[in-house]
Design a protein around this motif. Structure first.
Motif, PDB file in Angstrom:
ATOM      1  N   GLY A  50      -1.093 -23.084  -3.213  1.00 33.91           N
ATOM      2  CA  GLY A  50      -1.758 -22.813  -2.880  1.00 33.91           C
ATOM      3  C   GLY A  50      -0.936 -21.816  -1.962  1.00 33.91           C
ATOM      4  N   LYS A  51       0.116 -23.034  -1.848  1.00 33.02           N
ATOM      5  CA  LYS A  51       1.747 -22.045  -0.561  1.00 33.02           C
ATOM      6  C   LYS A  51       1.625 -19.899  -1.633  1.00 33.02           C
ATOM      7  N   ARG A  52       2.606 -20.830  -2.672  1.00 38.72           N
ATOM      8  CA  ARG A  52       2.270 -19.743  -3.882  1.00 38.72           C
ATOM      9  C   ARG A  52       1.232 -18.150  -3.680  1.00 38.72           C
ATOM     10  N   ALA A  53       0.198 -18.548  -3.830  1.00 36.15           N
ATOM     11  CA  ALA A  53      -1.001 -18.227  -4.473  1.00 36.15           C
ATOM     12  C   ALA A  53      -1.251 -16.811  -3.371  1.00 36.15           C
ATOM     13  N   GLU A  54      -1.033 -17.367  -1.918  1.00 38.19           N
ATOM     14  CA  GLU A  54      -0.882 -16.618  -0.378  1.00 38.19           C
ATOM     15  C   GLU A  54       0.006 -16.400  -0.367  1.00 38.19           C
ATOM     16  N   SER A  55       1.682 -16.800  -0.193  1.00 37.54           N
ATOM     17  CA  SER A  55       2.412 -15.702  -0.524  1.00 37.54           C
ATOM     18  C   SER A  55       2.569 -14.481  -1.288  1.00 37.54           C
ATOM     19  N   ALA A  56       1.968 -14.407  -2.663  1.00 34.59           N
ATOM     20  CA  ALA A  56       2.141 -13.722  -4.056  1.00 34.59           C
ATOM     21  C   ALA A  56       0.914 -12.757  -3.573  1.00 34.59           C
ATOM     22  N   LEU A  57      -0.870 -12.989  -2.889  1.00 35.67           N
ATOM     23  CA  LEU A  57      -1.498 -12.221  -2.376  1.00 35.67           C
ATOM     24  C   LEU A  57      -1.892 -11.594  -1.150  1.00 35.67           C
ATOM     25  N   ARG A  58      -1.180 -12.240  -0.248  1.00 36.49           N
ATOM     26  CA  ARG A  58      -0.066 -11.503   1.253  1.00 36.49           C
ATOM     27  C   ARG A  58       1.465 -10.407   1.012  1.00 36.49           C
ATOM     28  N   GLU A  59       1.194 -10.253  -0.059  1.00 37.19           N
ATOM     29  CA  GLU A  59       2.578  -9.316  -0.362  1.00 37.19           C
ATOM     30  C   GLU A  59       1.657  -7.838  -1.610  1.00 37.19           C
ATOM     31  N   ALA A  60       0.652  -9.103  -1.701  1.00 39.29           N
ATOM     32  CA  ALA A  60       0.097  -7.416  -2.821  1.00 39.29           C
ATOM     33  C   ALA A  60      -1.130  -7.043  -1.930  1.00 39.29           C
ATOM     34  N   ALA A  61      -1.798  -7.697  -0.890  1.00 37.55           N
ATOM     35  CA  ALA A  61      -2.532  -7.248   0.510  1.00 37.55           C
ATOM     36  C   ALA A  61      -1.670  -5.990   0.916  1.00 37.55           C
ATOM     37  N   THR A  62      -0.633  -6.263   1.108  1.00 31.06           N
ATOM     38  CA  THR A  62       0.311  -5.446   1.395  1.00 31.06           C
ATOM     39  C   THR A  62       1.027  -4.674   0.800  1.00 31.06           C
ATOM     40  N   LEU A  63       1.345  -4.213  -0.083  1.00 34.21           N
ATOM     41  CA  LEU A  63       1.498  -3.194  -0.897  1.00 34.21           C
ATOM     42  C   LEU A  63       0.426  -2.465  -1.791  1.00 34.21           C
ATOM     43  N   ALA A  64      -0.792  -2.809  -1.841  1.00 32.61           N
ATOM     44  CA  ALA A  64      -2.391  -2.419  -1.423  1.00 32.61           C
ATOM     45  C   ALA A  64      -3.571  -2.302  -0.650  1.00 32.61           C
ATOM     46  N   PRO A  65      -2.820  -1.876   0.239  1.00 30.67           N
ATOM     47  CA  PRO A  65      -3.947  -3.081   1.329  1.00 30.67           C
ATOM     48  C   PRO A  65      -5.962  -2.844   0.807  1.00 30.67           C
ATOM     49  N   ASN A  66      -5.790  -1.632   1.144  1.00 27.70           N
ATOM     50  CA  ASN A  66      -7.075  -0.952   0.243  1.00 27.70           C
ATOM     51  C   ASN A  66      -8.004  -1.440  -1.290  1.00 27.70           C
ATOM     52  N   GLU A 113       0.937  -5.289  -9.935  1.00 27.19           N
ATOM     53  CA  GLU A 113       0.564  -6.016 -11.054  1.00 27.19           C
ATOM     54  C   GLU A 113       0.584  -7.418 -11.487  1.00 27.19           C
ATOM     55  N   ALA A 114       1.778  -7.360 -10.853  1.00 28.93           N
ATOM     56  CA  ALA A 114       2.785  -8.501 -10.857  1.00 28.93           C
ATOM     57  C   ALA A 114       2.825  -9.356 -10.181  1.00 28.93           C
ATOM     58  N   ARG A 115       2.515  -9.345  -8.314  1.00 30.44           N
ATOM     59  CA  ARG A 115       2.077 -10.230  -7.483  1.00 30.44           C
ATOM     60  C   ARG A 115       0.395 -10.797  -8.167  1.00 30.44           C
ATOM     61  N   LEU A 116      -0.467 -10.089  -8.675  1.00 29.49           N
ATOM     62  CA  LEU A 116      -1.711 -10.265  -8.498  1.00 29.49           C
ATOM     63  C   LEU A 116      -1.355 -11.469  -9.536  1.00 29.49           C
ATOM     64  N   LEU A 117      -0.769 -11.049 -10.741  1.00 32.63           N
ATOM     65  CA  LEU A 117      -0.407 -12.228 -11.662  1.00 32.63           C
ATOM     66  C   LEU A 117      -0.686 -13.308 -10.866  1.00 32.63           C
ATOM     67  N   GLU A 118       0.935 -13.836 -10.525  1.00 33.44           N
ATOM     68  CA  GLU A 118       1.419 -14.590  -9.705  1.00 33.44           C
ATOM     69  C   GLU A 118       0.310 -15.600  -8.266  1.00 33.44           C
ATOM     70  N   ALA A 167      -9.607  -4.284  -3.605  1.00 32.86           N
ATOM     71  CA  ALA A 167      -9.646  -5.688  -2.923  1.00 32.86           C
ATOM     72  C   ALA A 167      -9.662  -6.940  -3.973  1.00 32.86           C
ATOM     73  N   ARG A 168      -8.635  -6.510  -4.876  1.00 31.11           N
ATOM     74  CA  ARG A 168      -8.275  -7.663  -5.547  1.00 31.11           C
ATOM     75  C   ARG A 168      -7.590  -8.825  -5.215  1.00 31.11           C
ATOM     76  N   PRO A 169      -6.642  -8.511  -4.346  1.00 30.07           N
ATOM     77  CA  PRO A 169      -5.768  -9.657  -3.628  1.00 30.07           C
ATOM     78  C   PRO A 169      -7.053 -10.213  -2.832  1.00 30.07           C
ATOM     79  N   ASP A 170      -7.389  -9.828  -2.082  1.00 30.48           N
ATOM     80  CA  ASP A 170      -9.282 -10.644  -1.551  1.00 30.48           C
ATOM     81  C   ASP A 170      -9.728 -11.353  -2.185  1.00 30.48           C
ATOM     82  N   ALA A 171     -10.326 -10.808  -3.128  1.00 31.21           N
ATOM     83  CA  ALA A 171     -10.967 -11.370  -4.154  1.00 31.21           C
ATOM     84  C   ALA A 171     -10.043 -12.560  -4.678  1.00 31.21           C
ATOM     85  N   ILE A 172      -8.955 -13.178  -4.927  1.00 35.16           N
ATOM     86  CA  ILE A 172      -8.284 -14.308  -5.217  1.00 35.16           C
ATOM     87  C   ILE A 172      -8.303 -14.941  -4.631  1.00 35.16           C
TER      88      ILE A 172
END
Length: 129
Positions: free
Chosen positions: A56-72, A41-46, A74-79
Motif C-alpha cells: 500500500g505505501k509503495r502504491a500510494e507513493s507511485a500514484l502520487r508521483e504519477a498524479a504529479t507527472l500528469a495531473p489531468n 507509464e513506469a509510475r502507473l505500472l509500479e 484519470a489513471r492514477p485516481d482509478a488505481i
C-alpha cells in the motif's frame, strides 16, 4: 534492455500486467524508473503492481508521483480507488473514482470502469453498517 524505446518499455509493462506477473512488474518498474524517473507509464505500472502485491505505501507513493507527472490523467485516481477498495476505505475509494471520472468524463471505458467498482464500494459499505 538499455537501448529499448519508450514504446518497447510500455509494451513490456503491458505484457507483465496482462500476465499478472506483479513481482516481476515491480522489478521492471524499478529498472525503468532508474533509467527514466519521470516516466508516467513506469509510475502507473509500479502503482498497479504494488496494489496487486498489497504494498500500500509503495502504491500510494507511485500514484502520487504519477498524479504529479500528469495531473489531468484519470489513471492514477482509478488505481488509487482500487487500492482504497482493497483497504476497505469506501469513502476514499468513492472519492478517488469520482476524481477519475471528472478527469475523463467522455471516456466510455473509464465511465464503465468506475460504475461497477463504485457500486461495489457502496454495497460493501452498506453491508458493513
Amino acid at each position: 534492455a538499455p537501448d529499448a524505446t519508450g514504446e518497447q518499455l510500455t509494451r513490456g509493462a503491458e505484457l507483465l500486467a496482462d500476465a499478472q506477473q506483479w513481482d516481476a512488474a515491480l522489478d521492471y518498474a524499478d529498472k525503468w524508473l532508474a533509467r527514466d524517473p519521470k516516466s508516467l507509464e513506469a509510475r502507473l505500472l509500479e502503482g498497479r503492481a504494488a496494489v496487486a502485491t498489497r504494498k500500500g505505501k509503495r502504491a500510494e507513493s507511485a500514484l502520487r508521483e504519477a498524479a504529479t507527472l500528469a495531473p489531468n490523467d484519470a489513471r492514477p485516481d482509478a488505481i488509487m480507488a482500487e487500492l482504497r477498495e482493497l483497504q476497505a476505505e469506501a469513502t476514499a475509494a468513492l472519492d478517488a473514482w469520482t476524481r477519475a471520472v471528472s478527469k475523463a468524463p467522455s471516456n466510455a471505458r473509464s465511465s464503465a470502469l468506475v460504475q461497477k467498482p463504485a457500486s461495489r464500494v457502496l454495497e460493501s459499505s452498506q453491508a458493513s453498517t
